[in-house]
Design a protein around this motif. Structure first.
Motif, PDB file in Angstrom:
ATOM      1  N   UNK A   1     -33.782  70.659 -77.323  1.00  0.00           N
ATOM      2  CA  UNK A   1     -34.897  69.755 -77.757  1.00  0.00           C
ATOM      3  C   UNK A   1     -34.283  69.171 -79.036  1.00  0.00           C
ATOM      4  N   UNK A   2     -33.538  69.848 -79.691  1.00  0.00           N
ATOM      5  CA  UNK A   2     -33.037  69.371 -81.093  1.00  0.00           C
ATOM      6  C   UNK A   2     -32.087  68.220 -80.734  1.00  0.00           C
ATOM      7  N   UNK A   3     -31.327  68.447 -79.908  1.00  0.00           N
ATOM      8  CA  UNK A   3     -30.146  67.631 -79.370  1.00  0.00           C
ATOM      9  C   UNK A   3     -30.955  66.074 -78.684  1.00  0.00           C
ATOM     10  N   UNK A   4     -31.953  66.371 -78.152  1.00  0.00           N
ATOM     11  CA  UNK A   4     -32.970  65.223 -77.383  1.00  0.00           C
ATOM     12  C   UNK A   4     -33.447  64.399 -78.492  1.00  0.00           C
TER      13      UNK A   4
ATOM     14  N   UNK B   1     -29.060  79.142 -90.085  1.00  0.00           N
ATOM     15  CA  UNK B   1     -28.310  80.165 -89.354  1.00  0.00           C
ATOM     16  C   UNK B   1     -27.531  79.645 -88.434  1.00  0.00           C
ATOM     17  N   UNK B   2     -26.552  80.538 -87.771  1.00  0.00           N
ATOM     18  CA  UNK B   2     -25.589  79.963 -87.124  1.00  0.00           C
ATOM     19  C   UNK B   2     -25.999  79.463 -85.857  1.00  0.00           C
ATOM     20  N   UNK B   3     -27.066  79.819 -85.114  1.00  0.00           N
ATOM     21  CA  UNK B   3     -27.564  79.135 -83.906  1.00  0.00           C
ATOM     22  C   UNK B   3     -28.095  77.918 -84.352  1.00  0.00           C
ATOM     23  N   UNK B   4     -28.614  77.833 -85.492  1.00  0.00           N
ATOM     24  CA  UNK B   4     -29.226  76.166 -85.805  1.00  0.00           C
ATOM     25  C   UNK B   4     -27.990  75.390 -86.098  1.00  0.00           C
ATOM     26  N   UNK B   5     -26.927  75.957 -86.685  1.00  0.00           N
ATOM     27  CA  UNK B   5     -25.823  75.118 -87.139  1.00  0.00           C
ATOM     28  C   UNK B   5     -25.230  74.794 -85.906  1.00  0.00           C
ATOM     29  N   UNK B   6     -25.014  75.466 -84.995  1.00  0.00           N
ATOM     30  CA  UNK B   6     -24.465  75.262 -83.297  1.00  0.00           C
ATOM     31  C   UNK B   6     -25.179  74.186 -82.840  1.00  0.00           C
ATOM     32  N   UNK B   7     -26.657  74.054 -82.728  1.00  0.00           N
ATOM     33  CA  UNK B   7     -27.473  73.083 -82.365  1.00  0.00           C
ATOM     34  C   UNK B   7     -27.221  71.907 -83.031  1.00  0.00           C
ATOM     35  N   UNK B   8     -27.051  71.901 -84.369  1.00  0.00           N
ATOM     36  CA  UNK B   8     -26.874  70.739 -85.225  1.00  0.00           C
ATOM     37  C   UNK B   8     -25.751  69.847 -84.835  1.00  0.00           C
ATOM     38  N   UNK B   9     -24.536  70.775 -84.422  1.00  0.00           N
ATOM     39  CA  UNK B   9     -23.234  70.326 -83.945  1.00  0.00           C
ATOM     40  C   UNK B   9     -23.550  69.582 -82.539  1.00  0.00           C
ATOM     41  N   UNK B  10     -24.121  70.105 -81.710  1.00  0.00           N
ATOM     42  CA  UNK B  10     -24.094  69.736 -80.427  1.00  0.00           C
ATOM     43  C   UNK B  10     -24.872  68.540 -80.541  1.00  0.00           C
ATOM     44  N   UNK B  11     -26.052  68.588 -81.238  1.00  0.00           N
ATOM     45  CA  UNK B  11     -26.987  67.272 -81.458  1.00  0.00           C
ATOM     46  C   UNK B  11     -25.885  66.059 -81.944  1.00  0.00           C
ATOM     47  N   UNK B  12     -25.004  66.341 -82.978  1.00  0.00           N
ATOM     48  CA  UNK B  12     -24.129  65.369 -83.277  1.00  0.00           C
ATOM     49  C   UNK B  12     -23.195  64.798 -82.283  1.00  0.00           C
ATOM     50  N   UNK B  13     -22.622  65.837 -81.500  1.00  0.00           N
ATOM     51  CA  UNK B  13     -21.891  65.334 -80.266  1.00  0.00           C
ATOM     52  C   UNK B  13     -22.641  64.660 -79.371  1.00  0.00           C
ATOM     53  N   UNK B  14     -23.885  64.790 -79.142  1.00  0.00           N
ATOM     54  CA  UNK B  14     -24.500  63.835 -78.047  1.00  0.00           C
ATOM     55  C   UNK B  14     -25.258  62.578 -78.635  1.00  0.00           C
ATOM     56  N   UNK B  15     -25.321  62.338 -79.821  1.00  0.00           N
ATOM     57  CA  UNK B  15     -26.332  61.664 -80.456  1.00  0.00           C
ATOM     58  C   UNK B  15     -26.359  60.103 -79.957  1.00  0.00           C
ATOM     59  N   UNK B  16     -25.128  59.755 -79.534  1.00  0.00           N
ATOM     60  CA  UNK B  16     -24.751  58.357 -79.180  1.00  0.00           C
ATOM     61  C   UNK B  16     -24.441  58.166 -77.653  1.00  0.00           C
ATOM     62  N   UNK B  17     -24.826  59.203 -77.003  1.00  0.00           N
ATOM     63  CA  UNK B  17     -24.392  59.075 -75.478  1.00  0.00           C
ATOM     64  C   UNK B  17     -25.098  57.936 -74.684  1.00  0.00           C
ATOM     65  N   UNK B  18     -26.109  57.079 -75.502  1.00  0.00           N
ATOM     66  CA  UNK B  18     -26.729  56.077 -74.983  1.00  0.00           C
ATOM     67  C   UNK B  18     -25.770  54.667 -74.810  1.00  0.00           C
ATOM     68  N   UNK B  19     -24.949  54.794 -75.740  1.00  0.00           N
ATOM     69  CA  UNK B  19     -23.825  53.740 -75.759  1.00  0.00           C
ATOM     70  C   UNK B  19     -22.847  53.590 -74.800  1.00  0.00           C
ATOM     71  N   UNK B  20     -23.029  54.701 -73.927  1.00  0.00           N
ATOM     72  CA  UNK B  20     -22.200  54.573 -72.506  1.00  0.00           C
ATOM     73  C   UNK B  20     -22.814  53.790 -71.608  1.00  0.00           C
ATOM     74  N   UNK B  21     -23.952  53.236 -71.674  1.00  0.00           N
ATOM     75  CA  UNK B  21     -24.867  52.639 -70.656  1.00  0.00           C
ATOM     76  C   UNK B  21     -25.187  50.975 -71.400  1.00  0.00           C
ATOM     77  N   UNK B  22     -24.474  50.751 -72.724  1.00  0.00           N
ATOM     78  CA  UNK B  22     -24.599  49.449 -73.178  1.00  0.00           C
ATOM     79  C   UNK B  22     -23.477  48.590 -72.379  1.00  0.00           C
ATOM     80  N   UNK B  23     -23.748  47.424 -72.407  1.00  0.00           N
ATOM     81  CA  UNK B  23     -22.695  46.243 -71.811  1.00  0.00           C
ATOM     82  C   UNK B  23     -21.316  46.256 -72.825  1.00  0.00           C
ATOM     83  N   UNK B  24     -20.121  46.702 -71.953  1.00  0.00           N
ATOM     84  CA  UNK B  24     -18.906  46.723 -73.000  1.00  0.00           C
ATOM     85  C   UNK B  24     -18.888  45.555 -73.718  1.00  0.00           C
ATOM     86  N   UNK B  25     -18.960  44.350 -73.331  1.00  0.00           N
ATOM     87  CA  UNK B  25     -18.938  43.253 -74.132  1.00  0.00           C
ATOM     88  C   UNK B  25     -19.664  43.151 -75.407  1.00  0.00           C
ATOM     89  N   UNK B  26     -21.004  43.765 -75.270  1.00  0.00           N
ATOM     90  CA  UNK B  26     -21.661  43.853 -76.646  1.00  0.00           C
ATOM     91  C   UNK B  26     -21.450  45.054 -77.437  1.00  0.00           C
TER      92      UNK B  26
END
Length: 398
Positions: free
Chosen positions: A238-241, A179-204
Motif C-alpha cells: 500500500x505504501x508504494x501505491x 525500521x528495516x522493513x519500513x526502509x525497504x518499503x520506502x525504497x520500493x516505493x521510490x523505485x515504482x513511483x514514476x511507473x505511470x510515465x511509461x504510458x505517457x506519449x513519448x513525444x510529450x
C-alpha cells in the motif's frame, strides 16, 4: 545444525541463519546474526514471518524439540538474498561497486518499465534485490551511489530517476530512524513511483522544450495512471501505491492530483515529494541543465509550503549540507569540490581544493579533511560553478 522454528519460538541467544516469508516482512537488514537484544526479539516475534531458520552450532538451541518445524534433510533453508553489509568505507572505495549496482539496476528497471508499457503486470519480486543492493551500498558509503545516480544521461532519465529516488528514499528513511522493513518499503516505493510515465506519449515525455497546457495536463495524469498499473499488478505494498499516487502533492495543498494538505499526505508521500524533486533538479533533463547539488538544496529550502519542513531537514542531513560534487569557497579563499562526507559533521566534508578565488587561477590540488583536528580552514559558502566557468566538477570525485 540448522532447524526451522516458528518466529514465536525464537529466544535470546539464538543464531538466525535465514528467514521464511515475504522479503518485506522482517524488520532487519541482516539475515544472519545472533538475537542478543530484547527489542529485536520482540520485533521478530511480531513480524508475521512463517518461520525462522536457526543454526544451533552458533547459538542457543530450541528448548522444546516439538516446536521444530523442519531440518535441512526435509526442506533446505532459503539462501539469504544479500551478503552481509561491510563496514563503512570512503566514497572513492565505494564508487566502482556503486557503479555496478547502478548498471544492474538500470537494466532491471528498464525491463520492468518496458513490461508496464506493454501492458504486462509488474513483478514486484524482481525489484526487491535491487533495493537490497542499493541499501548495502548506502550503508558502506551514503554518498557514492547517490552521487553517481545524479549523473544520468538525458535519454535514460526516466529509468535512472526511479533508481535515484529509490536510493534517496532509502537514505532518508534510515535518517528518520525507520525500521528495516519500513526502509525497504520506502525504497520500493521510490523505485515504482514514476511507473505511470511509461504510458505517457513519448513525444510529450521527452519534449525538449516547455510543455503546452494540454501536454502538461497529460503529464499530470501520470500519478493516477501509475497507481492504476500498480493496482492491477496486485501484491504491491500500500505504501508504494500511495507514493505513486501522491508524490506530487504539496504540503500547503497546492499539489496534484487531489490537493491534499499537511499530514493528510502520508509520511512516505511527503518523503517521495522531496526525493523526486531533488533528483529532478540535480539531473540533466531534455529541457534543462542540472543545478548544482548544494544550490538545489538552498533553492528547495526557499519553496515555502512545498515540503514538510521536518522531512526536508532530515533529507538535508541524509545527503549532506554540501552533497558530493558541490563547489564550495573556503575561508582561505580557495575553491574546492566536496569529494566525501563526514557522517556526523555535515559542515566539515572532505574537499579537493583546486582554485584560488583571489588570484583566479588554478592551484595544486589538495584533499583537505575539514573534520580533522587541526584543519586550518573551513567552508564559508557555496559557489555557482557556471559563474566560474567550471564544467567538469564531477571529474574531481568520480
Amino acid at each position: 545444525m540448522l532447524k526451522k522454528i516458528p518466529a514465536g519460538a525464537v529466544r535470546l541467544g539464538m543464531y538466525v541463519h535465514a528467514f521464511e516469508g515475504s522479503w518485506l516482512s522482517h524488520p532487519f537488514w541482516k539475515n544472519k546474526f545472533i538475537i542478543d537484544d530484547e527489542d529485536d526479539l520482540q520485533r521478530l516475534r511480531q513480524s508475521g514471518l512463517t518461520g525462522v531458520w536457526i543454526d544451533t552450532s552458533k547459538g542457543v538451541d530450541a528448548v522444546d524439540p516439538a516446536v521444530v518445524l523442519s531440518t535441512p534433510a526435509s526442506t533446505p533453508p532459503p539462501e539469504a538474498p544479500t551478503a552481509p553489509v561491510e563496514a563503512r568505507c570512503s566514497a572513492r572505495d565505494e564508487l566502482q561497486r556503486a557503479a555496478r549496482v547502478l548498471n544492474r539496476s538500470k537494466k532491471a528497471i528498464t525491463e520492468l518499465f518496458n513490461e508496464a508499457r506493454l501492458g504486462n503486470a509488474i513483478n514486484v519480486e524482481s525489484c526487491l534485490p535491487l533495493v537490497a543492493e542499493i541499501n548495502d551500498s548506502l550503508a558502506r558509503n551514503s554518498s557514492a551511489l547517490i552521487g553517481l545516480a545524479r549523473l544520468k544521461h538525458k535519454d535514460e532519465y526516466t529509468y535512472m530517476h526511479s533508481v535515484a529516488v529509490c536510493a534517496l528514499m532509502v537514505s532518508l528513511a534510515r535518517q528518520l530512524g525507520l525500521d528495516g522493513a519500513t526502509v525497504r518499503e520506502a525504497g520500493l516505493a521510490g523505485l515504482l513511483h514514476d511507473v505511470g510515465k511509461m504510458v505517457m506519449p513519448a513525444d510529450v515525455l521527452n519534449k525538449p522544450g516547455a510543455l503546452s497546457d494540454a501536454e502538461f495536463a497529460v503529464m499530470r495524469s501520470h500519478p493516477e495512471r501509475g497507481h492504476a498499473l500498480l493496482l492491477a499488478a496486485g501484491s504491491i505494498p500500500a505504501s508504494a501505491l500511495d507514493v505513486c499516487l501522491h508524490h506530487h502533492e504539496k504540503y500547503d495543498g497546492s499539489g496534484y492530483p487531489y490537493r491534499l494538505q499537511g499530514e493528510a499526505i502520508s509520511l512516505f508521500a511527503r518523503m517521495g515529494a522531496v526525493c523526486d524533486v531533488y533528483d529532478a533538479i540535480t539531473s540533466n533533463r531534455p529541457y534543462k541543465k542540472a543545478w548544482n547539488p548544494a544550490e538545489s538544496l538552498a533553492r528547495m529550502a526557499q519553496w515555502t509550503g512545498h515540503f514538510d519542513t521536518q522531512v526536508f531537514h532530515a533529507f538535508v542531513r541524509s545527503v549532506g549540507i554540501y552533497p558530493l560534487g558541490s563547489l564550495v569557497r573556503l575561508e582561505s579563499g580557495r575553491l574546492g569540490v566536496v569529494i566525501d562526507q563526514h557522517p556526523e559533521k555535515l559542515t566539515e566534508p572532505l574537499v579537493r581544493v583546486f582554485f584560488s578565488a583571489k588570484a583566479k587561477t588554478p592551484i595544486q590540488q589538495l584533499d583537505l579533511d575539514l573534520s580533522r583536528r587541526g584543519a586550518n580552514d573551513r567552508i564559508v559558502g557555496r559557489e555557482d560553478p557556471a559563474q566560474w566557468g567550471f564544467g567538469n566538477l564531477d571529474d574531481f570525485w568520480r
